[in-house]
Design a protein around this motif. Sequence first.
Motif, PDB file in Angstrom:
ATOM      1  N   LEU A  45     109.145  71.729   0.946  1.00  0.00           N
ATOM      2  CA  LEU A  45     107.778  72.256   0.861  1.00  0.00           C
ATOM      3  C   LEU A  45     107.865  73.693   0.372  1.00  0.00           C
ATOM      4  O   LEU A  45     107.672  74.626   1.140  1.00  0.00           O
ATOM      5  N   PRO A  46     108.089  73.893  -0.896  1.00  0.00           N
ATOM      6  CA  PRO A  46     108.520  75.208  -1.383  1.00  0.00           C
ATOM      7  C   PRO A  46     107.535  76.333  -1.080  1.00  0.00           C
ATOM      8  O   PRO A  46     107.951  77.459  -0.915  1.00  0.00           O
ATOM      9  N   ARG A  47     106.263  76.034  -1.021  1.00  0.00           N
ATOM     10  CA  ARG A  47     105.306  77.112  -0.845  1.00  0.00           C
ATOM     11  C   ARG A  47     104.920  77.318   0.616  1.00  0.00           C
ATOM     12  O   ARG A  47     104.010  78.103   0.899  1.00  0.00           O
ATOM     13  N   ASP A 103      98.587  65.319 -15.712  1.00  0.00           N
ATOM     14  CA  ASP A 103      99.912  65.743 -16.165  1.00  0.00           C
ATOM     15  C   ASP A 103     100.428  66.861 -15.288  1.00  0.00           C
ATOM     16  O   ASP A 103      99.647  67.676 -14.790  1.00  0.00           O
ATOM     17  N   PRO A 104     101.717  66.913 -15.098  1.00  0.00           N
ATOM     18  CA  PRO A 104     102.285  67.943 -14.213  1.00  0.00           C
ATOM     19  C   PRO A 104     102.186  69.313 -14.861  1.00  0.00           C
ATOM     20  O   PRO A 104     102.289  69.445 -16.070  1.00  0.00           O
ATOM     21  N   ARG A 105     101.958  70.305 -14.038  1.00  0.00           N
ATOM     22  CA  ARG A 105     102.001  71.666 -14.542  1.00  0.00           C
ATOM     23  C   ARG A 105     103.394  72.232 -14.281  1.00  0.00           C
ATOM     24  O   ARG A 105     104.136  71.743 -13.427  1.00  0.00           O
ATOM     25  N   GLU A 107     104.658  74.690 -12.769  1.00  0.00           N
ATOM     26  CA  GLU A 107     105.095  75.161 -11.457  1.00  0.00           C
ATOM     27  C   GLU A 107     105.131  74.053 -10.411  1.00  0.00           C
ATOM     28  O   GLU A 107     105.488  74.297  -9.273  1.00  0.00           O
ATOM     29  N   GLN A 108     104.756  72.845 -10.817  1.00  0.00           N
ATOM     30  CA  GLN A 108     104.773  71.750  -9.841  1.00  0.00           C
ATOM     31  C   GLN A 108     106.130  71.062  -9.842  1.00  0.00           C
ATOM     32  O   GLN A 108     106.581  70.572 -10.877  1.00  0.00           O
ATOM     33  N   ILE A 109     106.735  71.020  -8.690  1.00  0.00           N
ATOM     34  CA  ILE A 109     108.074  70.442  -8.606  1.00  0.00           C
ATOM     35  C   ILE A 109     108.009  69.049  -7.969  1.00  0.00           C
ATOM     36  O   ILE A 109     107.005  68.650  -7.400  1.00  0.00           O
ATOM     37  N   ILE A 110     109.079  68.342  -8.129  1.00  0.00           N
ATOM     38  CA  ILE A 110     109.246  67.046  -7.473  1.00  0.00           C
ATOM     39  C   ILE A 110     110.468  67.158  -6.574  1.00  0.00           C
ATOM     40  O   ILE A 110     111.505  67.634  -6.997  1.00  0.00           O
ATOM     41  N   THR A 111     110.326  66.733  -5.335  1.00  0.00           N
ATOM     42  CA  THR A 111     111.469  66.765  -4.431  1.00  0.00           C
ATOM     43  C   THR A 111     111.945  65.328  -4.210  1.00  0.00           C
ATOM     44  O   THR A 111     111.185  64.380  -4.422  1.00  0.00           O
ATOM     45  N   PRO A 171     108.560  64.104 -14.708  1.00  0.00           N
ATOM     46  CA  PRO A 171     107.339  63.721 -13.992  1.00  0.00           C
ATOM     47  C   PRO A 171     106.503  62.685 -14.741  1.00  0.00           C
ATOM     48  O   PRO A 171     105.714  61.962 -14.132  1.00  0.00           O
TER      49      PRO A 171
ATOM     50  N   MET B   1      98.972  79.652 -10.245  1.00  0.00           N
ATOM     51  CA  MET B   1      98.573  78.460  -9.456  1.00  0.00           C
ATOM     52  C   MET B   1      97.550  78.893  -8.397  1.00  0.00           C
ATOM     53  O   MET B   1      97.668  79.947  -7.792  1.00  0.00           O
ATOM     54  N   GLU B   5      96.929  75.436  -3.541  1.00  0.00           N
ATOM     55  CA  GLU B   5      97.611  74.243  -4.015  1.00  0.00           C
ATOM     56  C   GLU B   5      99.021  74.208  -3.435  1.00  0.00           C
ATOM     57  O   GLU B   5      99.532  75.206  -2.955  1.00  0.00           O
ATOM     58  N   TYR B   6      99.604  73.034  -3.500  1.00  0.00           N
ATOM     59  CA  TYR B   6     100.876  72.860  -2.820  1.00  0.00           C
ATOM     60  C   TYR B   6     102.079  73.001  -3.740  1.00  0.00           C
ATOM     61  O   TYR B   6     103.213  73.003  -3.281  1.00  0.00           O
ATOM     62  N   GLY B   7     101.829  73.096  -5.038  1.00  0.00           N
ATOM     63  CA  GLY B   7     102.942  73.323  -5.958  1.00  0.00           C
ATOM     64  C   GLY B   7     103.891  72.152  -6.064  1.00  0.00           C
ATOM     65  O   GLY B   7     105.044  72.315  -6.427  1.00  0.00           O
ATOM     66  N   GLN B   8     103.394  70.982  -5.744  1.00  0.00           N
ATOM     67  CA  GLN B   8     104.229  69.792  -5.823  1.00  0.00           C
ATOM     68  C   GLN B   8     103.515  68.745  -6.641  1.00  0.00           C
ATOM     69  O   GLN B   8     102.286  68.680  -6.639  1.00  0.00           O
ATOM     70  N   TYR B   9     104.278  67.920  -7.290  1.00  0.00           N
ATOM     71  CA  TYR B   9     103.703  66.863  -8.104  1.00  0.00           C
ATOM     72  C   TYR B   9     103.967  65.544  -7.398  1.00  0.00           C
ATOM     73  O   TYR B   9     104.986  64.898  -7.609  1.00  0.00           O
ATOM     74  N   SER B  10     103.063  65.154  -6.519  1.00  0.00           N
ATOM     75  CA  SER B  10     103.218  63.865  -5.836  1.00  0.00           C
ATOM     76  C   SER B  10     101.841  63.354  -5.459  1.00  0.00           C
ATOM     77  O   SER B  10     100.864  64.101  -5.414  1.00  0.00           O
TER      78      SER B  10
END
Lengths: 213, 213
Positions: A45-47, A103-105, A107-111, A171, B1, B5-10
């Motif tokens: 949960l990076p943020r 579409d992913p931006r 700064e959006q990550i996938i874990t 993504p 951002m 927002e949560y900064g995640q792509y899910s």
Amino acid sequence: MAAREYGQYSGITRAMELVGERWALLIVRDLLVGPRRYGELAAGLPRIPSNILATRLKELQAAGVIRRAPRSRVIVYELTPYGRELEPVVLALGAWGFKTMGDPRAEQIITPDSMTMDLRTAFRPTVAAMLPATAYGARFDGADLLIRVDGPRLAVSRGDGPVDLAFAAGPDIRRLISGELAADRAITTGVVTVLSGRRDLLDRFASTFHLVA
Amino acid sequence: MAAREYGQYSGITRAMELVGERWALLIVRDLLVGPRRYGELAAGLPRIPSNILATRLKELQAAGVIRRAPRSRVIVYELTPYGRELEPVVLALGAWGFKTMGDPRAEQIITPDSMTMDLRTAFRPTVAAMLPATAYGARFDGADLLIRVDGPRLAVSRGDGPVDLAFAAGPDIRRLISGELAADRAITTGVVTVLSGRRDLLDRFASTFHLVA
DNA sequence: CGGGATCCCTTAGGATACTG
DNA sequence: CAGTATCCTAAGGGATCCCG
């Protein structure tokens, strides 16, 4: 009455009082994949500020959703049986949100954990049951997942192993799962890169993991 | 951002960004019962500040979950098709929360809309399908609900009409639904007061609406 | 009146630094 | 590594007011 209670006697308000605070269901989501340490949760949960994570973990414990468990000298957090019963909730929410992800931006990550739950969301057991058992190796920028489908059962784990098809994807894999992009098109457009194995199995992957808008 | 927002792509983070704010899913819950005016929503959520309600309504519109619709000179809010797809989410959350509701506190109220959704949560279509069509009239402190069960279908509406069984009950009705209390015991202990009709139908009610912890 | 907007205050959330 | 402590901002909460 506590300030943040809703003053109503209903199942949904009760649920919102237990897991409705910001970040809470995302913590539950990651714990549905498996027990996690404090640092692992923070990384997933990076943020999230660390004080908020600490607060949420205490609240979720008090609510009977998670528990602290010692695992050979380190503490992990895990869901209680009651917490595990949130799986249908998280999957339903994930399926609903998935449909309008766009579409992913940048700064959006996938874990690994979020991707694991997205795969569970899109998994179609009845379709998979009619297909041969298959193991996929998926590389999502840096996170390697081993995806084993055996009949109606799905197991996703980190790391690699023997697979029938290994591929890398960003993504945009969402567009394959949503059916927006056919398997062969996903390969030719570079959304998916086959690393090894039978490339025709990507079509089977798309049938198994499917969630239409 | 954006800050929240949560900064995640899910799928789940997307869902939480759309309907994860405080009060949002409770507004959705009430709108799942039917279109509602601003004042009706405010009355159903007694502790919501009016500025928060106004803010949420705008956010939910921007998210494509609800829309404003003119109904013969007045404005009502109603779910969009995408918003209606939240029903499984709300029902799953309601079922999960229902299990640990405990006893009601004095300041906790029940509204017709919250009760309607709790009934939908507890409704067992497969059980109901095997029983004769039945209409119940339920009086929950001030809110009269007409509950019609016909095969696997359930319709709950406000007001009264011809019923096979009319009863009054307080929040303790939960103990009947959870199976903690049998129908005859519910009557003898005063949890349920039969107003008219065949009192043996309360047992059918308890079979039809059932949610065990 | 219904449907909000405004004001002011409280509290939770966020960023960062720090400690056992 | 697993959290606290601190400080600041922004959201939530409650009352009141406004406007068509």
